[in-house]
Scaffold this motif. Structure first.
Motif, PDB file in Angstrom:
ATOM      1  N   ASP A 412       0.805  -1.220   0.000  1.00  0.00           N
ATOM      2  CA  ASP A 412       0.000   0.000   0.000  1.00  0.00           C
ATOM      3  C   ASP A 412       0.839   1.271   0.000  1.00  0.00           C
ATOM      4  N   SER A 413       2.125   1.152   0.194  1.00  0.00           N
ATOM      5  CA  SER A 413       2.997   2.318   0.227  1.00  0.00           C
ATOM      6  C   SER A 413       4.328   1.956  -0.403  1.00  0.00           C
ATOM      7  N   ALA A 414       5.099   2.998  -0.722  1.00  0.00           N
ATOM      8  CA  ALA A 414       6.421   2.758  -1.306  1.00  0.00           C
ATOM      9  C   ALA A 414       7.324   2.028  -0.325  1.00  0.00           C
ATOM     10  N   ALA A 415       7.223   2.386   0.957  1.00  0.00           N
ATOM     11  CA  ALA A 415       8.052   1.722   1.961  1.00  0.00           C
ATOM     12  C   ALA A 415       7.726   0.231   2.044  1.00  0.00           C
ATOM     13  N   GLU A 416       6.448  -0.109   1.961  1.00  0.00           N
ATOM     14  CA  GLU A 416       6.058  -1.510   2.021  1.00  0.00           C
ATOM     15  C   GLU A 416       6.497  -2.254   0.766  1.00  0.00           C
ATOM     16  N   PHE A 417       6.479  -1.568  -0.385  1.00  0.00           N
ATOM     17  CA  PHE A 417       6.982  -2.190  -1.615  1.00  0.00           C
ATOM     18  C   PHE A 417       8.460  -2.545  -1.468  1.00  0.00           C
ATOM     19  N   TRP A 418       9.244  -1.588  -0.998  1.00  0.00           N
ATOM     20  CA  TRP A 418      10.667  -1.857  -0.853  1.00  0.00           C
ATOM     21  C   TRP A 418      10.923  -2.903   0.223  1.00  0.00           C
ATOM     22  N   LEU A 419      10.061  -2.959   1.240  1.00  0.00           N
ATOM     23  CA  LEU A 419      10.192  -4.023   2.229  1.00  0.00           C
ATOM     24  C   LEU A 419       9.986  -5.391   1.578  1.00  0.00           C
ATOM     25  N   GLY A 420       8.964  -5.498   0.715  1.00  0.00           N
ATOM     26  CA  GLY A 420       8.744  -6.755   0.009  1.00  0.00           C
ATOM     27  C   GLY A 420       9.914  -7.129  -0.872  1.00  0.00           C
ATOM     28  N   VAL A 421      10.479  -6.142  -1.581  1.00  0.00           N
ATOM     29  CA  VAL A 421      11.649  -6.412  -2.418  1.00  0.00           C
ATOM     30  C   VAL A 421      12.819  -6.887  -1.567  1.00  0.00           C
ATOM     31  N   CYS A 422      13.039  -6.230  -0.439  1.00  0.00           N
ATOM     32  CA  CYS A 422      14.151  -6.601   0.429  1.00  0.00           C
ATOM     33  C   CYS A 422      13.967  -8.002   1.005  1.00  0.00           C
ATOM     34  N   LEU A 423      12.757  -8.335   1.421  1.00  0.00           N
ATOM     35  CA  LEU A 423      12.535  -9.646   2.023  1.00  0.00           C
ATOM     36  C   LEU A 423      12.676 -10.756   0.983  1.00  0.00           C
ATOM     37  N   LEU A 424      12.160 -10.549  -0.209  1.00  0.00           N
ATOM     38  CA  LEU A 424      12.375 -11.539  -1.264  1.00  0.00           C
ATOM     39  C   LEU A 424      13.853 -11.667  -1.599  1.00  0.00           C
ATOM     40  N   SER A 425      14.568 -10.552  -1.573  1.00  0.00           N
ATOM     41  CA  SER A 425      16.003 -10.598  -1.821  1.00  0.00           C
ATOM     42  C   SER A 425      16.731 -11.326  -0.697  1.00  0.00           C
ATOM     43  N   VAL A 426      16.280 -11.113   0.538  1.00  0.00           N
ATOM     44  CA  VAL A 426      16.890 -11.829   1.670  1.00  0.00           C
ATOM     45  C   VAL A 426      16.697 -13.328   1.507  1.00  0.00           C
ATOM     46  N   LEU A 427      15.488 -13.730   1.133  1.00  0.00           N
ATOM     47  CA  LEU A 427      15.223 -15.157   0.931  1.00  0.00           C
ATOM     48  C   LEU A 427      16.088 -15.718  -0.193  1.00  0.00           C
ATOM     49  N   LEU A 428      16.256 -14.936  -1.261  1.00  0.00           N
ATOM     50  CA  LEU A 428      17.090 -15.378  -2.377  1.00  0.00           C
ATOM     51  C   LEU A 428      18.565 -15.423  -1.978  1.00  0.00           C
ATOM     52  N   LEU A 429      19.026 -14.407  -1.276  1.00  0.00           N
ATOM     53  CA  LEU A 429      20.414 -14.397  -0.823  1.00  0.00           C
ATOM     54  C   LEU A 429      20.691 -15.533   0.158  1.00  0.00           C
ATOM     55  N   ALA A 430      19.704 -15.835   0.989  1.00  0.00           N
ATOM     56  CA  ALA A 430      19.896 -16.942   1.932  1.00  0.00           C
ATOM     57  C   ALA A 430      20.142 -18.252   1.199  1.00  0.00           C
ATOM     58  N   LEU A 431      19.410 -18.486   0.130  1.00  0.00           N
ATOM     59  CA  LEU A 431      19.608 -19.721  -0.625  1.00  0.00           C
ATOM     60  C   LEU A 431      20.907 -19.691  -1.431  1.00  0.00           C
ATOM     61  N   LEU A 432      21.322 -18.499  -1.857  1.00  0.00           N
ATOM     62  CA  LEU A 432      22.545 -18.393  -2.643  1.00  0.00           C
ATOM     63  C   LEU A 432      23.800 -18.476  -1.776  1.00  0.00           C
ATOM     64  N   LEU A 433      23.799 -17.857  -0.615  1.00  0.00           N
ATOM     65  CA  LEU A 433      24.995 -17.757   0.220  1.00  0.00           C
ATOM     66  C   LEU A 433      24.898 -18.626   1.471  1.00  0.00           C
ATOM     67  N   TRP A 434      23.853 -18.416   2.236  1.00  0.00           N
ATOM     68  CA  TRP A 434      23.709 -19.123   3.504  1.00  0.00           C
ATOM     69  C   TRP A 434      23.576 -20.637   3.291  1.00  0.00           C
ATOM     70  N   ALA A 435      22.831 -21.055   2.256  1.00  0.00           N
ATOM     71  CA  ALA A 435      22.610 -22.479   1.992  1.00  0.00           C
ATOM     72  C   ALA A 435      23.505 -22.988   0.865  1.00  0.00           C
ATOM     73  N   LYS A 436      24.677 -22.412   0.732  1.00  0.00           N
ATOM     74  CA  LYS A 436      25.559 -22.821  -0.370  1.00  0.00           C
ATOM     75  C   LYS A 436      26.071 -24.258  -0.197  1.00  0.00           C
ATOM     76  N   ASP A 437      26.063 -24.766   1.051  1.00  0.00           N
ATOM     77  CA  ASP A 437      26.519 -26.128   1.308  1.00  0.00           C
ATOM     78  C   ASP A 437      25.363 -27.118   1.404  1.00  0.00           C
ATOM     79  N   ALA A 438      24.196 -26.728   0.929  1.00  0.00           N
ATOM     80  CA  ALA A 438      23.013 -27.600   0.960  1.00  0.00           C
ATOM     81  C   ALA A 438      22.602 -27.919  -0.471  1.00  0.00           C
ATOM     82  N   PRO A 439      23.181 -28.953  -1.075  1.00  0.00           N
ATOM     83  CA  PRO A 439      22.859 -29.236  -2.486  1.00  0.00           C
ATOM     84  C   PRO A 439      21.405 -29.605  -2.718  1.00  0.00           C
TER      85      PRO A 439
END
Length: 942
Positions: A412-439
Motif C-alpha cells: 500500500d505504500s512505497a516503503a512496504e513495496f521496498w520491504l517486500g523487495v528486500c525480504l524476497l532478496s533476503v530469501l534469495l540471498l539466503a539460498l545463494l549464500l547461507w545455503a551454499k553447502d546444501a545441495p
C-alpha cells in the motif's frame, strides 16, 4: 472491591443473578427468607468454579482407577484359567524367577533425556536403518490418518481432557474471578500457579508410573503437562494483552522461558504433549482476547512457538510435529493480519524468518547442509525413489509458502513495496549464500527469484505507490533528481545474477543450470520493469536502453569467464552469449522504430548463426528459433500485414526483403554445421517470407489500377490467401522436427490454412466475376490479368509447396494437388471466358458464345491428352485415370451440350475434333504399349 471488568461485559455473576431472578419471577420459587449477602454469594460462585475445574481431574482419576482395576481382573482371570488347565507351575515360574519390575524401573529411570540422541538415529538395527533410508518419513499418508482416527476413537477422552484443562487455565485468568475478588495481578499468578501444578503433576506421573502404552497412566503425563504449558502461555498473554501488566519485552521473555520448558518436556513426554502444547499455544492469543493498538509483537510470539515445535521435532524426529508447527504458524499469522491489517510489515518479516527457521532447525545446523535428492527431481518424475529427506521437503514447503506470500501481497505504500523487495532478496540471498553447502536446496532458488520478478511487474501493472512516485517525478518537478527506482531494481537483478554465476563456478553439479539462472534473472527483472513500469516514459528511451546495454556488457564478461573456465565445453559461454544478444535486442526494442526493430531482430539472428559457425555454439539454435518466431509474428501480426498495406512501399519492401535475405544468410551460415532444426526453421521462414514479399508487392502495385483492394477484390483475396498458405506450408515443413511442439505446429498450420482457404472461398464465390455482377472487374489483357493472381498463383503456390516439401504427409500432399488442380481448372475456364467476352461480359448471365463453348471442348481434349501421354510416359496410374476423367468430361460436353448449343460448321468441327482426338489417343495408347512391351505387339485375339 472494585470491578475492573470492561464495560458491557456480561460476566459469570451477572448470568447467575439474572438466571435466579427470572426463575423467581416465572416459577414463583420460594427461596429461603434468609438473604445471602453479595460477598457470600460471590464466594459460593468461586467454589462452584473450583468444582467445575475439578471435574476433568476427577474424571481422569476415575479412568485411571478403572483401568488399573480392569487390568488386575484380567490378570486374575488369566491365572485362574492357567490353574484350571493344569499349567500353574509354567505360568507362575516367570513371576518367581524373573525380576520383571527392575528392567522396567531401569528403563523408566534412563528414559531419553534432552541431550540423548534419539533412538531412531543410533539404536536401530541395520535393517530398520536401511528401510528408513529407502522410504523417508512421509507425513501425509493414508495409514497415518487411519491410525490417528483409530487412536482418537479409542482415546478421545484424553484429547477432551487436555482441552478442558487448558481452557480451565485460560478462563481462570480471564473469567474465573471476574467479579473483583482478586485483582488482575492475582489472577495472572493464579493461572501461572495452576499451569505449574499441571506440569509438575504430569512430570510426577511420568516418573512414577510411566507414559508408554503398556501402563495405565499412558498419555496422562502429556495431557497434564500440555495443558499446563497452554495455561502458562495464556497467563502471560493475558498479563500483556488483557490487563497491560507487563510490556512486550517482558511478555516475550516469559514466553521464551515457557517455550524452553516445553522444549525440555517435549523430549521426555512424546508427540502428544508437543501437539497439545503447540495447538494450545497457537490458540491462546485468540482465546485470551483483549485489544492492542499494535499487536505486532505476537508475530515474535508465534515464531517462538515455531522454534519450540521445530526444536522438539529436530531431536525426536516425529516429522508430523514440524508440519503441525508450520501449518499452525502460517494460519495464526494469517488470522492476526486479517484482524490487524496495520501489522502487515511484521507479518511479512515473520513470514520470511519462518522460512529460514524451517530450513535451519530440522538439520540442527547454523549453515544448512541438506543433502540428497532435490524436490524438482521428484516433481519431474513422481515415481522416482527415494524421496528427498524430510528436512528438505519441510524447507521446500516453507520457502514456497513464504515466497508466494511475499510475492502476492499488495504493498500500500512505497516503503512496504521496498520491504517486500528486500525480504524476497533476503530469501534469495539466503539460498545463494547461507545455503551454499546444501545441495538438496539448490532448486528452491527459483521460487524467490520468480517471486521477485512477479512482485516488481505486478506493482507496475496495478500502478502502485512506488510507481506513482516514480512516474510523477518530472511531472510535478521538472528539476527533480534522476529517479533511481528502476536503476536500483536493475542493479539488484545484476547482483543476483553475479551471485548465481559465482555458484555456477563453485558447483560440482548443475553448473550449467546455475549459469542459466545467472543469465536470465537480471534481464527478466528488466523486462518486468519494461512491461509494468515503462521507465522510458520517465527517464527517456536512451537512458533506459543504456540499462539494457550495461546488462549486455555484464553477460559478455560472464561469457568470457565461462569460456576460459570450460574449454571445449561451451554450454555456459553459449548461455551468456544468448543473454547478451537478448539484452541488445531489448535495447533495440526500446529505442528503435517498428521497421528498424524488425531489421535489428533479423540481424541478431544472423549474428547468432555467425557465432555458432565461428565458435561452435549449438545453443545458438535456441536464439534462432526464438528469433524466427518473433520476426514472423512481427511480419504477420504485430505490426503485421496491416502495417504492410499502409506503410510506404520502399519501407515495406526493405523490411520484408531484409527478413528474407537474413533467413537465407542464416541458413547458409549453418550449412556446414549439423543444425537440422535451425536450418529447417530458417529455410521454411525464407520461403514463406519471400512469397509474402512478392504477394505484397503485387498487391500494392495493383491497388492503383482499380477501386478494388486487398479485402474486396478477387485478386486481393487471392494474394492474401497466398500469404496465409505460405505460412501454413512453413509449419507443415516443420512437422519433420517432431517433438511435443508438433501439436502447436498442427494448430498453427490449421489456423493459417483456414485463413487462406477462407479467402480463396471468397474469391471463388462472393468476389468471383463470373458469379457476382458487382464484383471488381478483371484488370489486364487476356491471359495476363488479375485472374492469374486470384486463382493461378494460389494454385501454383499450393502445388509447388506440395512438391518442394519432401516429408509432407501423404494425405496433405494429395489434398494439395487436388486443390491446385481445381484452381487451375477454374483459372482456365475464367480465362477462356475473358478471352471471348472481355471484362464486361464475365458475368454468367450474359450467356455463352459458340466459339467460347467450342474452346472449352478443345481445352478439355488437350488437357486430357497431355495427362494421358504423361501417364504412359511415366507409368503413372493416377495421371492415366485423371486423363480419362478429363476426356470423359469432354465427351460428355460434346454430346450433351455442344450438339444442342452449337450450330453450323462449329458443331461439325466440334464432333470432328472429338473423333480425331479420341482416335489419336487410341493410337497413342497402342504405340506406347508396343514400345514398352518386350515381346512385341500382342496377338489380335488377345
Amino acid at each position: 472491591m472494585a470491578d475492573d471488568r470492561p464495560s458491557g461485559d456480561f460476566g459469570t455473576l451477572d448470568f447467575v443473578t439474572a438466571f435466579l431472578t427470572v426463575a423467581d419471577r416465572q416459577h414463583k420459587i420460594a427461596w429461603p427468607k434468609l438473604r445471602i449477602g453479595e460477598t457470600r454469594l460471590e464466594t459460593l460462585l468461586v467454589l462452584i468454579g473450583l468444582v467445575v475445574l475439578a471435574i476433568p481431574v476427577t474424571l481422569i482419576a476415575l479412568l485411571v482407577g478403572h483401568s488399573r482395576l480392569r487390568r488386575r481382573v484380567e490378570q486374575l482371570e488369566a491365572q485362574i484359567n492357567a490353574l484350571v488347565s493344569g499349567d500353574a507351575l509354567a505360568s507362575l515360574q516367570p513371576e518367581q524367577d524373573a525380576p520383571a519390575p527392575q528392567p522396567m524401573a531401569e528403563e523408566q529411570v534412563h528414559s531419553p533425556g534432552p541431550w540423548d540422541a534419539p533412538k531412531r538415529q543410533e539404536d536401530e538395527s541395520a535393517e530398520d536403518v536401511n528401510t528408513e533410508a529407502a522410504t523417508p518419513a512421509i507425513v501425509f499418508r493414508h495409514d497415518r490418518f487411519a491410525a490417528l482416527g483409530a487412536w482418537l476413537r479409542e482415546n478421545w477422552f484424553y484429547a477432551v481432557s487436555a482441552l478442558s484443562l487448558a481452557l480451565a487455565g485460560i478462563f481462570l485468568v480471564q473469567y474465573g474471578v471476574e467479579n473483583g475478588l482478586l485483582p488482575p495481578a492475582a489472577r495472572v499468578f493464579a493461572a501461572l500457579g495452576f499451569g505449574s501444578v499441571l506440569i509438575i503433576g504430569g512430570e510426577v506421573l511420568r516418573r512414577r508410573f510411566g507414559d508408554d502404552e503398556a501402563v495405565a497412566t499412558a498419555y496422562l503425563p502429556s495431557v497434564f503437562s500440555g495443558a499446563g504449558l497452554v495455561t502458562l502461555f495464556g497467563a502471560i498473554l493475558s498479563a500483556r494483552q488483557l490487563y497491560g501488566l507487563i510490556g512486550a519485552e517482558t511478555a516475550l521473555a516469559g514466553m521464551v522461558v515457557v517455550a524452553f520448558v516445553g522444549l525440555v518436556l517435549g523430549w521426555f513426554h512424546g508427540p502428544l504433549l508437543a501437539a497439545v502444547g503447540l495447538i494450545g499455544a497457537f490458540a491462546a492469543p485468540f482465546l485470551v482476547g483483549g485489544a492492542s493498538d499494535d499487536p505486532s509483537w505476537l508475530y515474535a510470539y508465534f515464531l517462538l512457538v515455531a522454534v519450540l515445535g521445530l526444536g522438539i521435532d529436530t531431536v525426536r524426529r516425529w516429522a508430523w510435529i514440524s508440519v503441525l508447527t508450520l501449518v499452525g504458524v502460517y494460519a495464526a499469522n494469517l488470522l492476526l493480519i486479517s484482524g490487524a491489517p496495520n501489522t502487515e510489515p511484521g507479518y511479512l518479516v515473520a513470514t520470511t524468518v519462518l522460512a529460514l527457521l524451517a530450513t535451519a532447525i530440522p538439520v540442527r545446523r547454523v549453515w544448512p547442509d541438506h543433502a540428497g535428492r532435490m524436490m524438482s527431481q521428484v516433481i519431474r518424475n513422481p515415481r522416482t525413489r527415494p524421496w528427498p529427506e524430510f528436512p528438505t521437503r519441510l524447507a521446500a514447503g516453507a520457502i514456497a509458502a513464504s515466497a508466494a506470500i511475499l510475492s502476492w501481497h499488495w504493498a500500500d505504500s512505497a516503503a512496504e513495496f521496498w520491504l517486500g523487495v528486500c525480504l524476497l532478496s533476503v530469501l534469495l540471498l539466503a539460498l545463494l549464500l547461507w545455503a551454499k553447502d546444501a545441495p538438496a536446496l539448490q532448486d528452491l532458488t527459483v521460487l524467490p527469484a520468480t517471486g521477485l520478478v512477479f512482485f516488481v511487474a505486478s506493482h507496475g501493472l496495478e500502478y502502485g505507490a512506488v510507481l506513482r512516485s516514480f512516474t510523477d517525478t518530472y511531472a510535478e518537478t521538472p528539476e527533480a533528481d534522476f529517479p533511481m527506482a528502476a536503476t536500483a531494481l536493475v542493479a539488484l537483478g545484476a547482483l543476483m545474477s553475479i551471485l548465481m554465476a559465482w555458484r555456477s563456478f563453485r558447483a560440482n553439479q548443475y553448473s550449467a543450470i546455475w549459469a542459466g539462472g545467472a543469465v536470465i534473472l537480471a534481464p527478466a527483472l528488466a523486462i518486468a520493469l519494461e512491461l509494468g513500469w515503462h521507465p522510458a516514459k520517465v527517464i527517456g528511451a536512451y537512458a533506459w536502453a543504456l540499462h539494457a546495454i550495461v546488462l549486455a556488457i555484464l553477460m559478455v564478461v560472464l561469457a568470457g569467464r565461462f569460456g576460459r573456465a570450460d574449454g571445449d565445453d561451451r554450454m555456459r559461454a553459449a548461455l551468456a552469449t544468448l543473454s547478451a544478444l537478448s539484452c541488445l535486442v531489448f535495447a533495440c526494442v526500446i529505442v528503435l522504430s517498428s521497421a528498424a526493430l524488425t531489421i535489428a531482430l533479423v540481424a541478431s539472428i544472423v549474428a547468432a548463426a555467425a557465432l555458432d559457425r565461428r565458435f561452435t555454439l549449438p545453443q545458438m539454435s535456441w536464439f534462432i528459433w526464438a528469433g524466427v518466431f518473433t520476426v514472423t509474428v512481427r511480419l504477420v501480426l504485430d505490426p503485421g500485414l496491416d502495417w504492410a498495406n499502409a506503410a510506404p512501399v520502399p519501407e515495406m519492401a526493405m523490411v520484408y526483403g531484409a527478413a528474407t535475405l537474413g533467413f537465407v544468410a542464416g541458413w547458409w551460415l549453418l550449412r556446414p554445421l549439423q543444425r537440422p532444426v535451425a536450418a529447417l526453421l530458417l529455410e521454411s521462414a525464407a520461403w514463406a517470407t519471400g512469397g509474402i514479399l512478392l504477394s505484397l508487392l503485387l498487391l500494392r502495385w495493383l491497388e492503383g489500377f482499380g477501386e478494388g483492394g486487398a479485402d474486396n477484390s478477387h485478386w486481393g483475396l487471392g494474394l492474401l490467401a497466398v500469404i496465409w498458405l505460405l505460412l501454413a506450408f512453413a509449419q507443415v515443413q516443420r512437422f519433420g522436427l517432431g517433438g511435443k511442439l508438433n501439436y502447436a505446429r498442427y494448430v498453427l498450420a490449421a489456423f493459417f490454412a483456414g485463413h487462406g482457404v477462407f479467402r480463396l472461398t471468397l474469391a471463388l464465390t462472393d468476389q468471383n466475376p463470373l458469379l457476382n455482377p458487382n464484383a471488381d472487374p478483371v484488370l489486364g489483357p487476356p491471359v495476363l490479368n488479375t485472374l492469374v493472381l486470384a486463382y493461378l498463383v494460389p494454385a501454383l503456390t499450393i502445388g509447388f509447396s506440395a512438391w518442394r516439401i519432401k516429408d509432407m504427409p501423404k494425405q496433405i500432399r494429395l489434398a494439395s494437388y487436388a486443390i491446385a488442380g481445381a484452381l487451375i481448372a477454374v483459372w482456365f475456364g475464367l480465362t477462356i471466358r475473358h478471352v471471348w467476352q472481355g471484362a464486361a461480359g464475365m458475368f454468367e448471365g450474359n450467356g455463352v458464345t459458340q466459339p467460347e463453348l467450342y474452346t472449352y471442348t478443345l481445352v478439355l481434349l488437350l488437357v486430357g491428352a497431355v495427362l494421358f501421354y504423361q501417364s504412359l510416359a511415366r507409368g503413372s496410374d493416377v495421371m492415366r485415370k485423371a486423363g480419362l476423367v478429363v476426356i470423359g468430361l469432354a465427351v460428355a460436353k460434346v454430346f450433351l451440350i455442344d450438339i444442342a448449343g452449337l450450330g453450323g460448321l462449329i458443331r461439325v468441327f466440334s464432333l470432328l475434333a472429338l473423333g480425331l482426338g479420341l482416335a489419336g489417343l487410341a493410337w497413342l495408347n497402342r504405340w506406347a504399349k508396343l514400345r514398352h512391351s518386350p515381346h512385341g505387339p500382342e496377338p489380335l485375339d488377345h
